[in-house]
Each structure stands twice: as C-alpha cells, then as structure tokens.
Enzyme design. Sequence first.
Site, short mmCIF file in Angstrom:
data_model
loop_
_atom_site.label_atom_id
_atom_site.label_comp_id
_atom_site.label_asym_id
_atom_site.label_seq_id
_atom_site.Cartn_x
_atom_site.Cartn_y
_atom_site.Cartn_z
CB VAL A 15 -7.42 -43.73 3.17
CG1 VAL A 15 -6.48 -42.94 1.29
CG2 VAL A 15 -6.49 -44.00 4.23
CB THR A 16 -9.89 -38.26 -0.25
OG1 THR A 16 -8.48 -38.52 -0.58
CG2 THR A 16 -10.13 -38.05 1.78
N GLY A 19 -10.47 -46.16 -3.48
CA GLY A 19 -11.43 -46.64 -3.50
C GLY A 19 -10.35 -47.78 -4.88
CB SER A 20 -8.67 -47.00 -7.85
OG SER A 20 -7.78 -46.88 -8.61
CG ASP A 41 -13.41 -43.16 -4.29
OD1 ASP A 41 -11.63 -43.37 -4.46
OD2 ASP A 41 -13.89 -43.04 -5.55
CE1 TYR A 165 -2.37 -35.69 -11.90
CE2 TYR A 165 -0.22 -35.50 -11.84
CZ TYR A 165 -1.01 -36.20 -11.08
OH TYR A 165 -1.01 -36.97 -10.46
CB SER A 168 -3.63 -29.75 -9.10
OG SER A 168 -3.24 -30.38 -9.36
N1 LIG Z 1 -0.22 -43.18 -10.85
C1 LIG Z 1 0.56 -41.79 -10.80
O1 LIG Z 1 1.71 -42.38 -11.92
C2 LIG Z 1 0.29 -41.18 -9.68
C3 LIG Z 1 1.54 -40.32 -9.78
C4 LIG Z 1 1.51 -39.20 -9.27
C5 LIG Z 1 0.42 -38.84 -8.28
N2 LIG Z 1 -0.05 -39.66 -8.23
C6 LIG Z 1 -1.76 -39.29 -7.45
O2 LIG Z 1 -2.11 -39.90 -6.54
C7 LIG Z 1 -3.27 -39.76 -6.49
C8 LIG Z 1 -3.60 -40.83 -6.38
O3 LIG Z 1 -3.83 -41.55 -7.55
P1 LIG Z 1 -3.93 -43.13 -7.75
O4 LIG Z 1 -3.24 -43.86 -9.08
O5 LIG Z 1 -4.31 -44.18 -7.34
O6 LIG Z 1 -5.45 -42.91 -9.41
P2 LIG Z 1 -6.47 -43.94 -9.80
O7 LIG Z 1 -7.49 -43.52 -11.05
O8 LIG Z 1 -6.13 -45.23 -9.44
O9 LIG Z 1 -7.37 -43.44 -8.50
C9 LIG Z 1 -7.73 -42.49 -7.32
C10 LIG Z 1 -9.32 -42.12 -6.64
O10 LIG Z 1 -9.43 -40.82 -6.40
C11 LIG Z 1 -11.07 -41.08 -6.51
N3 LIG Z 1 -11.55 -39.32 -6.92
C12 LIG Z 1 -12.13 -39.30 -8.12
N4 LIG Z 1 -12.28 -37.73 -8.21
C13 LIG Z 1 -12.79 -37.77 -7.03
C14 LIG Z 1 -13.26 -36.95 -6.32
N5 LIG Z 1 -14.18 -35.81 -6.80
N6 LIG Z 1 -13.58 -36.99 -4.67
C15 LIG Z 1 -13.03 -37.84 -4.38
N7 LIG Z 1 -12.26 -39.22 -4.71
C16 LIG Z 1 -12.26 -39.15 -6.35
C17 LIG Z 1 -11.32 -41.67 -8.39
O11 LIG Z 1 -12.52 -42.36 -7.60
C18 LIG Z 1 -10.20 -42.60 -7.65
O12 LIG Z 1 -11.05 -43.76 -6.92
C19 LIG Z 1 -3.83 -38.73 -7.32
O13 LIG Z 1 -3.95 -37.47 -6.53
C20 LIG Z 1 -2.74 -38.87 -8.27
O14 LIG Z 1 -2.29 -37.30 -9.21
C21 LIG Z 1 -0.44 -40.79 -9.20
#
Ligand SMILES: NC(=O)c1ccc[n+]([C@@H]2O[C@H](COP(=O)([O-])OP(=O)(O)OC[C@H]3O[C@@H](n4cnc5c(N)ncnc54)[C@H](O)[C@@H]3O)[C@@H](O)[C@H]2O)c1
Length: 257
Positions: A15-16, A19-20, A41, A165, A168
């Site tokens: 899983v990439t 960490g969050s 991560d 965003y 992407s």
């Molecule tokens: N939370 C939302 O509302 C939401 C909605 C739609 C899509 N998403 C997508 O879900 C995915 C996860 O987001 P989330 O909500 O858990 O956010 P988050 O910020 O909680 O977690 C994102 C994680 O990605 C890691 N990260 C950032 N850049 C990185 C890199 N270059 N290489 C490796 N790891 C990297 C960060 O360290 C972090 O641990 C993302 O792709 C986000 O765009 C989130």
Amino acid sequence: MSGLNRILAGKLAIVTGAGSGIGRSTCQILSREGATVIATDKNLAAAEETIKHFTPPSAGDLDHSFVFMDVAEAQSINKALQQILKKYKRPPTIVVNSGGIARDNKLLDMSELEFDSVINVNLKGTYLVMQATAKAMVDAKVSHGCIINISSMLGKIGTSGRINYTGSKAGVIGITKAAASELGQYNIRVNAVLPGLTDTPIIAHVPQGIKDLVIRQTPLQRIGKPEEIGEVIAFLCSERSSFVTGASIEVSGGFGM
Ligand SMILES: NC(=O)c1ccc[n+]([C@@H]2O[C@H](COP(=O)([O-])OP(=O)(O)OC[C@H]3O[C@@H](n4cnc5c(N)ncnc54)[C@H](O)[C@@H]3O)[C@@H](O)[C@H]2O)c1
C-alpha cells in the site's frame, strides 16, 4: 475471525501512502482479512506507526513491514521493490495506490510547480508503481493479481480551485482502464476507487463552508470515513470481485453520481 473466513488469507499486499488516512485504514483492513501488509510512504515514521497499531486478529501472526517509498521517484520505487522481493521471495499480488497530495489553487493563479507536483505524485506516481509492480508479477508468473488506484469523485465531476488535482484524478481513471486492458491477459485486475470527501488529513485545509456544501449535495448527508473506503478496496482485492476490472467504483455517499 477464523483463518477460513479471511478473504485475503496468504496474500502479500503493498500500500502506498500507508502512513495516513485511507492508506492507513486500508492496511488495517487488508491485514484483518489475512494479508501480509507492506506499508509504504514518503513519511517512513508514519508507515511504521500504521503497522504498530494493527489490532488483533491481524497483529502479530503475520510478517508485516514498512518501507520508504516516494511514488514520484522511479528510483525510490525500484529500490523499495528490490527490498521487498529480497525479504518475501515473491512479489506483492495486491497493490493499492493511495499516496496522494493536493495543492489547491484557481486556474488563473496556479503555478506550474503546483500543477506539476500534483501530477507527479497522483498520476505519474500511480503509473510508476503500477508499472514496477505489474512487471514483478508478470516476471514471477503469478496466478492472479490486483491493482487498486485511488482516484476521486473530483476526477469525474471536476471542481473549482483544483485543476491540478482534478486532472490527476481523471488521469488515474484513464490509466486504470488502459492498464486493465493490457494486464487482463496475465489475470491481473486493475480498478479505480473514487472516494467522495473523506475524513482524513488531506481535507484539513478545506474550508468548513465547502464541506457543508458537499454534505448538502450528498444523499447520505455526511462525509465518509477512511475505513469505508478501505472496506471496498478489500473487496476489490479479493476473489469475491474476480470478474471486475477496469471499473471506477464510487464510494461517495452518492455525491457526484
Ligand atoms: N480524503 C479525501 O477526501 C479524498 C477524496 C478523494 C480521493 N482521495 C485520495 O485518496 C488518497 C489518500 O488520501 P488521504 O485522504 O488518505 O490523504 P492523507 O493526506 O491522509 O494521506 C496521504 C498519504 O500519502 C503520502 N504521500 C504524499 N506524497 C507521497 C509520495 N510522493 N510518495 C509516497 N507517499 C506520499 C502522505 O505522506 C500520506 O501518508 C489520495 O490519493 C487522495 O487524493 C482522498
């Protein structure tokens, strides 16, 4: 939960962005379902925390690990994969691309750096991780594999202030379908998950007024929880979804349908 009921028993999963948020919840759920989880991560300490906080029955009995991986850097991905192949003597057959960032700005104000950084992590990163892990699976002649790419409802509907965003995430839907077309012959399924607004740190900067607006436009009238995304990911990783590939699964409480 008995071993027999665990839908991912014996699987190795990577899983990439583990960490969050969604990545962390997904790791927890995959491990609960019997997978050995490699949490990766850019923030290594956070990936380690994810593994440490696994709760029974997933904790202890499997050889979970955490590895540094910056998904925007091919070298970093390849180095991590080498480490993984050395340790486990097999490639992961479950790949979840959850690493992602947001750098919001309006089209008229957005810098090239803001645009490029989001494309590099969210879109190019997904391509790089898919390519490296799919190659490893094909080389090892695995009997089946699955890749889940986290897109977003914003990749479907577009929105103001997020041209980078949105681009992407629309791209992630496209490359998911393209990869599914190519990898089906190897029995590797590739699917995209499109979360709606989900309660994780990535939305910390979103003004409350915008969150309230989204909630009003959501039939289920709330934002999502990361584990609600992780449960769908676990299903897509399992043989219970064995005929699903190239799909874009919306997990948004009905927002943007
Ligand atoms: N939370 C939302 O509302 C939401 C909605 C739609 C899509 N998403 C997508 O879900 C995915 C996860 O987001 P989330 O909500 O858990 O956010 P988050 O910020 O909680 O977690 C994102 C994680 O990605 C890691 N990260 C950032 N850049 C990185 C890199 N270059 N290489 C490796 N790891 C990297 C960060 O360290 C972090 O641990 C993302 O792709 C986000 O765009 C989130």
